[in-house]
Design an enzyme around this catalytic site. Sequence first.
Site: not given
Length: 536
Positions: A97, A185, A236, A309-310
């Site tokens: 990530d 990200d 993302e 995770h969000d």
Amino acid sequence: MSNWWKTATVYQIYPRSFMDSNGDGIGDLQGIIQKLDYLKKLGIDIIWLSPIYDSPNDDNGYDIRNYYQIMQEFGTMEDFNQMLDEIHQRDMKLMMDIVVNHTSDEHEWFQRYHDFYFWQDQPNNWNSLFSGPAWEYDAYRGQYYLHIFSKKQPDLNWENPKVREKVYDMMRWWLDKGVDGFRMDVINFISKDPELPDGPNGDGSAYFMNGPRIHEYLREMNKEVLSKYDCVSVGEMPGTTPEDAKRYTDPNNRELNMIFTFEHMDLDGGPNGKWDLKPLDLVGLKENLEKWQHALHDVGWNSLYWNNHDQPRIVSRFGDDGRYRVKSSKMLATCLHMMQGTPYIYKGEEIGMNNCALDSIDAYRDIETLNMYKAKHDAGVDHETIMTSIYAKGRDNASTPMQWSDASNGGFTTGEPWLQVNPNYKDIHVEAALQNQNSIFYHYQQLIQLRKTIDVMTTGSFHLLYREHPDIFAYERQSNAEKLTVYCNFSVHEHQFDLPDGDVLIHNYKELASTDKLILRPWEAVVFYVNGGHQS
């Protein structure tokens, strides 16, 4: 380059909450190494690791202080090298990530290079996505710097070619080490309108989402870095339409392999955003996923996910985490995995982990949640109303530690966990799942294996059935030789249909309720398969 990622399944590890090897209450790299055989048994091809770089941890590691060092509480670079080697020994791959829209304000670049970031004497009116203004005054410089997220996450200025050069150097360094790709990200935020104009009511998203030079930057990144390696790239991208996604993921454009979108995850939020709760409208979900399936078919590629995770836990959100937790977990998995794209499983999804209402607001750790609580509390919203939203949508729902066994703290740690473990770990844990052949785990294992053997799952067209049905999500996938018919009941109500052609490929009940009609019981999912025009 091969398209190996098209038949792969990804598993996201949130390292802080996965497995603690040394009793300090925080998951770490040695803990991940201990559990690689478990992921291999599940059938995982790619492990996506949330950030493990050196960080002050203001936003769970998404605020990077040093791209070339491992966060101390996760271990050392030697631990990382061992983990990467052991992942590869098991024929799995590692996707890192990376966060290159912003850094930590403690990063050396922020201390040394003024022109790597955005500075203004008189800031515009943009609001941060984490509440409050998107500009922070720096007394040392006598100016304001831009931070779309936390004030400890200043945005990098990609207009500066030196910034891009530093980022590409870092990416090459990790790829040369042997990592197999990147999840990037908020990568569609990296191009800002250079005028930095005011936005309506402080909403600057039109000037930093999918900005004027975004495609130029991604093509440059592909040319300089990604095209030189057999790696996977995932962006993302909040606020992205299917038309945008085609441009980002069309191989002819040489940008990214696939992107994460958010539209389907926003459908249970009201007009005031995610904290404004409303029930899922299944017809809306079907139409949204259909739109993405059609738009990228034969052009680009979809990422398939319910959890990360969000996001809060999908079984608590779109399923039933009480009486039908197992059935609805399997149904949701079936519904997603039978579509076209690369499926993503988030830690604990494969055993049906669900949302957890922590004891008090003081037990929460997520900065977005805490900022929202303060802002609403200061505005006079009562505590219970705010907590109801947090129980449903807070990101800490995804961060509660992995439940490995019925031992203390779910077997996650011998110490005091950094975040409370869901008290239901006594009943919901990996050991129990592995011992039960009808568990959610083995349903996921079967779905992953089917993707490797049933070509129509990867290549087939998508045709939505019963569009207006309020409870049933049904669709067909078709290629020249194969056909899948997928029925998923998103309710406790029973529904009856004509029995489709084909044999049962995968099912979350032991057998069909009838041999002459398709009777769908609560949260039932069944897939029928026809091969070569004949029943398989």
